[in-house]
Scaffold this motif. Structure first.
Motif, PDB file in Angstrom:
ATOM      1  N   TYR A 188     -11.557  -2.703  -0.399  1.00 25.90           N
ATOM      2  CA  TYR A 188     -11.317  -4.080  -0.802  1.00 25.90           C
ATOM      3  C   TYR A 188     -11.926  -5.050   0.205  1.00 25.90           C
ATOM      4  O   TYR A 188     -11.845  -4.831   1.413  1.00 25.90           O
ATOM      5  CB  TYR A 188      -9.818  -4.370  -0.918  1.00 25.90           C
ATOM      6  CG  TYR A 188      -9.168  -3.728  -2.123  1.00 25.90           C
ATOM      7  CD1 TYR A 188      -9.287  -4.285  -3.386  1.00 25.90           C
ATOM      8  CD2 TYR A 188      -8.415  -2.561  -1.984  1.00 25.90           C
ATOM      9  CE1 TYR A 188      -8.680  -3.703  -4.491  1.00 25.90           C
ATOM     10  CE2 TYR A 188      -7.816  -1.961  -3.080  1.00 25.90           C
ATOM     11  CZ  TYR A 188      -7.942  -2.538  -4.327  1.00 25.90           C
ATOM     12  OH  TYR A 188      -7.353  -1.951  -5.409  1.00 25.90           O
ATOM     13  N   GLU A 189     -12.513  -6.120  -0.301  1.00 27.61           N
ATOM     14  CA  GLU A 189     -13.065  -7.148   0.581  1.00 27.61           C
ATOM     15  C   GLU A 189     -11.919  -7.869   1.290  1.00 27.61           C
ATOM     16  O   GLU A 189     -10.899  -8.193   0.685  1.00 27.61           O
ATOM     17  CB  GLU A 189     -13.870  -8.146  -0.231  1.00 27.61           C
ATOM     18  CG  GLU A 189     -14.527  -9.238   0.605  1.00 27.61           C
ATOM     19  CD  GLU A 189     -15.312 -10.219  -0.233  1.00 27.61           C
ATOM     20  OE1 GLU A 189     -15.773 -11.230   0.326  1.00 27.61           O
ATOM     21  OE2 GLU A 189     -15.461  -9.968  -1.454  1.00 27.61           O
ATOM     22  N   LYS A 190     -12.098  -8.111   2.576  1.00 27.10           N
ATOM     23  CA  LYS A 190     -11.045  -8.761   3.352  1.00 27.10           C
ATOM     24  C   LYS A 190     -11.047 -10.262   3.114  1.00 27.10           C
ATOM     25  O   LYS A 190     -12.064 -10.927   3.223  1.00 27.10           O
ATOM     26  CB  LYS A 190     -11.221  -8.481   4.842  1.00 27.10           C
ATOM     27  CG  LYS A 190     -10.114  -9.065   5.706  1.00 27.10           C
ATOM     28  CD  LYS A 190     -10.270  -8.683   7.168  1.00 27.10           C
ATOM     29  CE  LYS A 190      -9.152  -9.270   8.005  1.00 27.10           C
ATOM     30  NZ  LYS A 190      -9.284  -8.900   9.438  1.00 27.10           N
ATOM     31  N   HIS A 191      -9.857 -10.788   2.789  1.00 30.29           N
ATOM     32  CA  HIS A 191      -9.661 -12.220   2.670  1.00 30.29           C
ATOM     33  C   HIS A 191      -8.514 -12.612   3.594  1.00 30.29           C
ATOM     34  O   HIS A 191      -7.453 -11.993   3.567  1.00 30.29           O
ATOM     35  CB  HIS A 191      -9.322 -12.623   1.229  1.00 30.29           C
ATOM     36  CG  HIS A 191     -10.427 -12.350   0.258  1.00 30.29           C
ATOM     37  ND1 HIS A 191     -11.526 -13.168   0.149  1.00 30.29           N
ATOM     38  CD2 HIS A 191     -10.618 -11.339  -0.639  1.00 30.29           C
ATOM     39  CE1 HIS A 191     -12.346 -12.688  -0.774  1.00 30.29           C
ATOM     40  NE2 HIS A 191     -11.812 -11.582  -1.271  1.00 30.29           N
ATOM     41  N   GLY A 192      -8.736 -13.617   4.418  1.00 27.13           N
ATOM     42  CA  GLY A 192      -7.685 -14.048   5.352  1.00 27.13           C
ATOM     43  C   GLY A 192      -7.342 -12.945   6.337  1.00 27.13           C
ATOM     44  O   GLY A 192      -8.236 -12.349   6.959  1.00 27.13           O
ATOM     45  N   ASP A 193      -6.049 -12.644   6.454  1.00 28.50           N
ATOM     46  CA  ASP A 193      -5.627 -11.602   7.393  1.00 28.50           C
ATOM     47  C   ASP A 193      -5.743 -10.197   6.812  1.00 28.50           C
ATOM     48  O   ASP A 193      -5.458  -9.205   7.479  1.00 28.50           O
ATOM     49  CB  ASP A 193      -4.199 -11.853   7.884  1.00 28.50           C
ATOM     50  CG  ASP A 193      -3.175 -11.864   6.762  1.00 28.50           C
ATOM     51  OD1 ASP A 193      -3.532 -11.517   5.610  1.00 28.50           O
ATOM     52  OD2 ASP A 193      -2.003 -12.205   7.025  1.00 28.50           O
ATOM     53  N   GLY A 194      -6.153 -10.091   5.565  1.00 26.43           N
ATOM     54  CA  GLY A 194      -6.369  -8.777   4.961  1.00 26.43           C
ATOM     55  C   GLY A 194      -5.100  -8.094   4.476  1.00 26.43           C
ATOM     56  O   GLY A 194      -5.149  -6.936   4.044  1.00 26.43           O
ATOM     57  N   LEU A 195      -3.974  -8.789   4.526  1.00 28.70           N
ATOM     58  CA  LEU A 195      -2.700  -8.164   4.171  1.00 28.70           C
ATOM     59  C   LEU A 195      -2.713  -7.639   2.734  1.00 28.70           C
ATOM     60  O   LEU A 195      -2.225  -6.536   2.467  1.00 28.70           O
ATOM     61  CB  LEU A 195      -1.557  -9.164   4.342  1.00 28.70           C
ATOM     62  CG  LEU A 195      -0.167  -8.684   3.910  1.00 28.70           C
ATOM     63  CD1 LEU A 195       0.277  -7.500   4.764  1.00 28.70           C
ATOM     64  CD2 LEU A 195       0.847  -9.818   3.997  1.00 28.70           C
ATOM     65  N   MET A 196      -3.284  -8.407   1.827  1.00 28.98           N
ATOM     66  CA  MET A 196      -3.232  -7.998   0.429  1.00 28.98           C
ATOM     67  C   MET A 196      -4.060  -6.742   0.156  1.00 28.98           C
ATOM     68  O   MET A 196      -3.770  -5.986  -0.769  1.00 28.98           O
ATOM     69  CB  MET A 196      -3.681  -9.147  -0.476  1.00 28.98           C
ATOM     70  CG  MET A 196      -2.801 -10.380  -0.384  1.00 28.98           C
ATOM     71  SD  MET A 196      -1.023 -10.028  -0.449  1.00 28.98           S
ATOM     72  CE  MET A 196      -0.861  -9.418  -2.115  1.00 28.98           C
ATOM     73  N   ARG A 197      -5.102  -6.502   0.965  1.00 29.63           N
ATOM     74  CA  ARG A 197      -5.852  -5.249   0.797  1.00 29.63           C
ATOM     75  C   ARG A 197      -4.907  -4.064   0.934  1.00 29.63           C
ATOM     76  O   ARG A 197      -4.975  -3.102   0.165  1.00 29.63           O
ATOM     77  CB  ARG A 197      -6.944  -5.127   1.870  1.00 29.63           C
ATOM     78  CG  ARG A 197      -8.050  -6.143   1.780  1.00 29.63           C
ATOM     79  CD  ARG A 197      -9.192  -5.779   2.697  1.00 29.63           C
ATOM     80  NE  ARG A 197      -8.748  -5.463   4.048  1.00 29.63           N
ATOM     81  CZ  ARG A 197      -9.527  -4.928   4.989  1.00 29.63           C
ATOM     82  NH1 ARG A 197     -10.773  -4.628   4.722  1.00 29.63           N
ATOM     83  NH2 ARG A 197      -9.058  -4.691   6.197  1.00 29.63           N
ATOM     84  N   GLU A 198      -4.054  -4.135   1.931  1.00 29.09           N
ATOM     85  CA  GLU A 198      -3.129  -3.034   2.173  1.00 29.09           C
ATOM     86  C   GLU A 198      -2.127  -2.895   1.027  1.00 29.09           C
ATOM     87  O   GLU A 198      -1.831  -1.786   0.572  1.00 29.09           O
ATOM     88  CB  GLU A 198      -2.393  -3.256   3.496  1.00 29.09           C
ATOM     89  CG  GLU A 198      -1.486  -2.113   3.888  1.00 29.09           C
ATOM     90  CD  GLU A 198      -0.853  -2.330   5.241  1.00 29.09           C
ATOM     91  OE1 GLU A 198      -0.897  -1.405   6.055  1.00 29.09           O
ATOM     92  OE2 GLU A 198      -0.302  -3.426   5.469  1.00 29.09           O
ATOM     93  N   GLN A 199      -1.610  -4.038   0.551  1.00 31.07           N
ATOM     94  CA  GLN A 199      -0.614  -3.975  -0.515  1.00 31.07           C
ATOM     95  C   GLN A 199      -1.208  -3.399  -1.804  1.00 31.07           C
ATOM     96  O   GLN A 199      -0.590  -2.559  -2.468  1.00 31.07           O
ATOM     97  CB  GLN A 199      -0.024  -5.367  -0.758  1.00 31.07           C
ATOM     98  CG  GLN A 199       0.654  -5.979   0.451  1.00 31.07           C
ATOM     99  CD  GLN A 199       1.729  -5.072   1.029  1.00 31.07           C
ATOM    100  OE1 GLN A 199       2.428  -4.381   0.308  1.00 31.07           O
ATOM    101  NE2 GLN A 199       1.855  -5.071   2.342  1.00 31.07           N
ATOM    102  N   TYR A 200      -2.401  -3.850  -2.171  1.00 25.93           N
ATOM    103  CA  TYR A 200      -3.033  -3.306  -3.378  1.00 25.93           C
ATOM    104  C   TYR A 200      -3.367  -1.824  -3.197  1.00 25.93           C
ATOM    105  O   TYR A 200      -3.284  -1.036  -4.140  1.00 25.93           O
ATOM    106  CB  TYR A 200      -4.294  -4.101  -3.722  1.00 25.93           C
ATOM    107  CG  TYR A 200      -4.016  -5.478  -4.259  1.00 25.93           C
ATOM    108  CD1 TYR A 200      -3.107  -5.668  -5.292  1.00 25.93           C
ATOM    109  CD2 TYR A 200      -4.644  -6.600  -3.723  1.00 25.93           C
ATOM    110  CE1 TYR A 200      -2.842  -6.939  -5.790  1.00 25.93           C
ATOM    111  CE2 TYR A 200      -4.377  -7.872  -4.216  1.00 25.93           C
ATOM    112  CZ  TYR A 200      -3.479  -8.035  -5.241  1.00 25.93           C
ATOM    113  OH  TYR A 200      -3.209  -9.282  -5.728  1.00 25.93           O
ATOM    114  N   SER A 201      -3.723  -1.429  -2.001  1.00 22.85           N
ATOM    115  CA  SER A 201      -4.031  -0.031  -1.742  1.00 22.85           C
ATOM    116  C   SER A 201      -2.794   0.851  -1.841  1.00 22.85           C
ATOM    117  O   SER A 201      -2.872   1.990  -2.301  1.00 22.85           O
ATOM    118  CB  SER A 201      -4.681   0.120  -0.365  1.00 22.85           C
ATOM    119  OG  SER A 201      -5.918  -0.550  -0.323  1.00 22.85           O
TER     120      SER A 201
END
Length: 201
Positions: A8-21
């Motif tokens: 996932y492309e990082k946006h902001g602090d990248g927190l949502m990448r982890e949640q979606y993963s």
């Protein structure tokens, strides 16, 4: 989930990448879960005896004298601004969470607390059995109450004590109650409830 995070492309602090993963990994491994696009919390409200599955909890759960948010049991992240003298349950020697009584059949928030808090304690106890010398034996001999019990609350100020508090000790000999705070010393701000020694603030 770590390899999914990198896709996932990082946006902001990248927190949502982890949640979606986390969601994607759960789906791949057929973990029972309810997947929602905005990661909003699904309040658990299921018939007694059902198994509960949760991956991401970020809202508050409040019912009568119980106030819970995951950060209130921590001393980091959002909770690092508070001045708790009661250590978090993941710390060696700290009291574990008091577990609530049976929930009313029509109260989803109470049912959620009953589903969630024992599982948090299982995680804390398992961690400490490995990393805290002697605690595995203490839990085996004395149960969850081996180091006392604590209940979370939304931040309050206590007279003559610095800062806000989000945890207080309860009497482990009393049966858990929805309608009483059960604080040691009779008050959530008492020295016993706050683990404050004489002269300490």
């Amino acid at each position: 989930w770590k390899s999914f995070t990198d896709t996932y492309e990082k946006h902001g602090d990248g927190l949502m990448r982890e949640q979606y993963s986390f969601q994607k990994s759960a789906a791949k491994h057929h973990v029972p879960a309810e997947f929602v696009d905005d990661l909003s919390t699904v309040v658990l409200c299921e018939p007694a005896g059902q198994k509960y599955h949760t991956m991401h909890y970020f809202s508050s759960l409040n019912y009568k004298e119980w106030g819970f948010h995951k950060a209130l049991a921590s001393s980091g992240w959002y909770a690092d601004q508070f001045h708790n003298t009661v250590p978090p349950p993941c710390q060696c020697g700290a009291p574990l969470l008091q577990e609530p009584p049976e929930p009313p059949a029509d109260e989803c928030k109470a049912q959620s607390l009953v589903a969630l808090l024992p599982r948090m304690n299982e995680a804390f106890q398992s961690l400490r059995a490995i990393y805290c010398p002697g605690e595995a034996q203490a839990f085996q001999q004395q149960g969850r109450e081996a180091f006392g019990l604590v209940r979370t609350m939304h931040p309050i100020s206590c007279p003559n004590q610095e800062g806000s508090r989000t945890r207080y000790r309860v009497d482990p000999k009393e049966n858990a109650s929805w309608t009483a705070n059960q604080a040691l010393g009779g008050s959530r701000c008492s020295p016993e409830a706050q683990m404050v020694v004489s002269g300490q603030v």
